[in-house]
Design a protein around this motif. Structure first.
Motif, PDB file in Angstrom:
ATOM      1  N   UNK A 158      -0.902  22.538 -19.166  1.00 12.52           N
ATOM      2  CA  UNK A 158       0.376  22.529 -19.682  1.00 12.52           C
ATOM      3  C   UNK A 158       1.177  23.640 -19.161  1.00 12.52           C
ATOM      4  N   UNK A 159       0.655  24.359 -18.213  1.00 11.67           N
ATOM      5  CA  UNK A 159       1.220  25.481 -17.417  1.00 11.67           C
ATOM      6  C   UNK A 159       1.876  25.633 -16.063  1.00 11.67           C
ATOM      7  N   UNK A 160       3.124  26.209 -16.066  1.00 12.69           N
ATOM      8  CA  UNK A 160       3.737  26.132 -14.837  1.00 12.69           C
ATOM      9  C   UNK A 160       3.046  27.354 -14.002  1.00 12.69           C
ATOM     10  N   UNK A 161       3.277  27.309 -12.589  1.00  9.19           N
ATOM     11  CA  UNK A 161       2.659  28.267 -11.870  1.00  9.19           C
ATOM     12  C   UNK A 161       3.106  29.744 -12.268  1.00  9.19           C
ATOM     13  N   UNK A 163       3.989  30.569 -15.461  1.00  7.97           N
ATOM     14  CA  UNK A 163       3.028  30.886 -16.534  1.00  7.97           C
ATOM     15  C   UNK A 163       1.765  31.114 -16.289  1.00  7.97           C
ATOM     16  N   UNK A 164       1.109  30.531 -15.204  1.00  6.43           N
ATOM     17  CA  UNK A 164      -0.417  31.036 -15.033  1.00  6.43           C
ATOM     18  C   UNK A 164      -0.417  32.400 -14.389  1.00  6.43           C
ATOM     19  N   UNK A 165       0.585  32.616 -13.459  1.00  6.50           N
ATOM     20  CA  UNK A 165       0.479  33.972 -12.773  1.00  6.50           C
ATOM     21  C   UNK A 165       0.725  34.972 -14.025  1.00  6.50           C
ATOM     22  N   UNK A 166       1.466  34.835 -15.182  1.00  8.80           N
ATOM     23  CA  UNK A 166       1.705  35.787 -16.155  1.00  8.80           C
ATOM     24  C   UNK A 166       0.451  35.907 -16.950  1.00  8.80           C
ATOM     25  N   UNK A 167      -0.173  34.821 -17.138  1.00  9.52           N
ATOM     26  CA  UNK A 167      -1.399  34.814 -17.700  1.00  9.52           C
ATOM     27  C   UNK A 167      -2.507  35.554 -17.185  1.00  9.52           C
ATOM     28  N   UNK A 168      -2.579  35.475 -15.885  1.00 12.66           N
ATOM     29  CA  UNK A 168      -3.640  36.165 -14.790  1.00 12.66           C
ATOM     30  C   UNK A 168      -3.057  37.467 -15.033  1.00 12.66           C
ATOM     31  N   UNK A 169      -1.747  38.200 -14.930  1.00 11.87           N
ATOM     32  CA  UNK A 169      -1.530  39.389 -15.139  1.00 11.87           C
ATOM     33  C   UNK A 169      -1.794  40.019 -16.256  1.00 11.87           C
ATOM     34  N   UNK A 170      -1.683  39.179 -17.209  1.00 11.59           N
ATOM     35  CA  UNK A 170      -1.880  39.685 -18.724  1.00 11.59           C
ATOM     36  C   UNK A 170      -3.647  40.158 -18.779  1.00 11.59           C
ATOM     37  N   UNK A 171      -4.342  39.294 -18.564  1.00  5.25           N
ATOM     38  CA  UNK A 171      -5.598  39.189 -18.573  1.00  5.25           C
ATOM     39  C   UNK A 171      -6.164  40.421 -17.855  1.00  5.25           C
ATOM     40  N   UNK A 172      -5.442  40.696 -16.647  1.00  7.44           N
ATOM     41  CA  UNK A 172      -6.175  41.716 -15.851  1.00  7.44           C
ATOM     42  C   UNK A 172      -5.640  43.134 -16.108  1.00  7.44           C
ATOM     43  N   UNK A 173      -4.572  43.014 -16.935  1.00  6.45           N
ATOM     44  CA  UNK A 173      -4.178  44.678 -17.531  1.00  6.45           C
ATOM     45  C   UNK A 173      -5.207  45.469 -17.848  1.00  6.45           C
TER      46      UNK A 173
END
Length: 173
Positions: A158-161, A163-173
């Protein structure tokens, strides 16, 4: 740091990779495109003319080249790349590398791939949705073992590209 995007064909690895690279100011490399540029030939043609073994050797050589580069990269892998030889172990051998599995449900992959199957030689011969679904299920069963070893697994249905990028960025912080 190198971020490797893993996932089944149609999971948007290249789209997400380009967007993520733009956001975090890393260079983006699509492994298949990198090989096509080196060989001056399409992957489908390489498979057809020279066979899968030739392609997998070229794929590994290209992967080794990218791993040796000093710069930060976002690398979109081919769907089968992490499943052959020791490719996944080599990628995960460095603490500087992160693997991200863009995970989609079979119904979503089926719809995406059905729309673009003419552009994907490996599935273009599948003439009905049931055959394509069976093909996807079989591949995901075989490849899931590798994909699920990723450092980060994102459910992307259910994610847009973006939103996926934002999730990756958040997890990698």
């Amino acid at each position: 740091m190198k971020i490797f995007l893993l996932g089944y064909m149609g999971s948007g690895k290249s789209t997400v990779g380009r967007l993520l690279a733009e956001r975090i100011k890393h260079r983006f490399v699509d492994l298949d495109q990198y090989i096509e540029d080196q060989e001056d030939e399409k992957i489908s043609s390489l498979f057809q003319k020279k066979g899968e073994i030739y392609f997998r050797k070229k794929e590994r050589a290209a992967l080794d080249e990218l791993l040796e580069m000093e710069e930060a990269l976002i690398i979109s892998l081919g769907g089968g790349t992490p499943c052959y030889g020791d490719n996944l172990q080599v990628i995960q051998n460095s603490t500087e590398n992160t693997t991200v599995y863009l995970k989609y449900s079979i119904p979503i992959l089926l719809e995406r791939l059905w729309k673009e199957k003419e552009h994907r030689p490996v599935i273009s011969h599948l003439d009905d949705k049931e055959k394509l679904e069976e093909f996807i299920r079989k591949h995901l069963f075989e490849r899931g073992f590798y994909y699920n070893q990723s450092n980060l697994i994102l459910s992307c249905d259910e994610q847009s590209p973006e939103q996926i990028c934002a999730a990756i960025q958040e997890k990698l912080r």
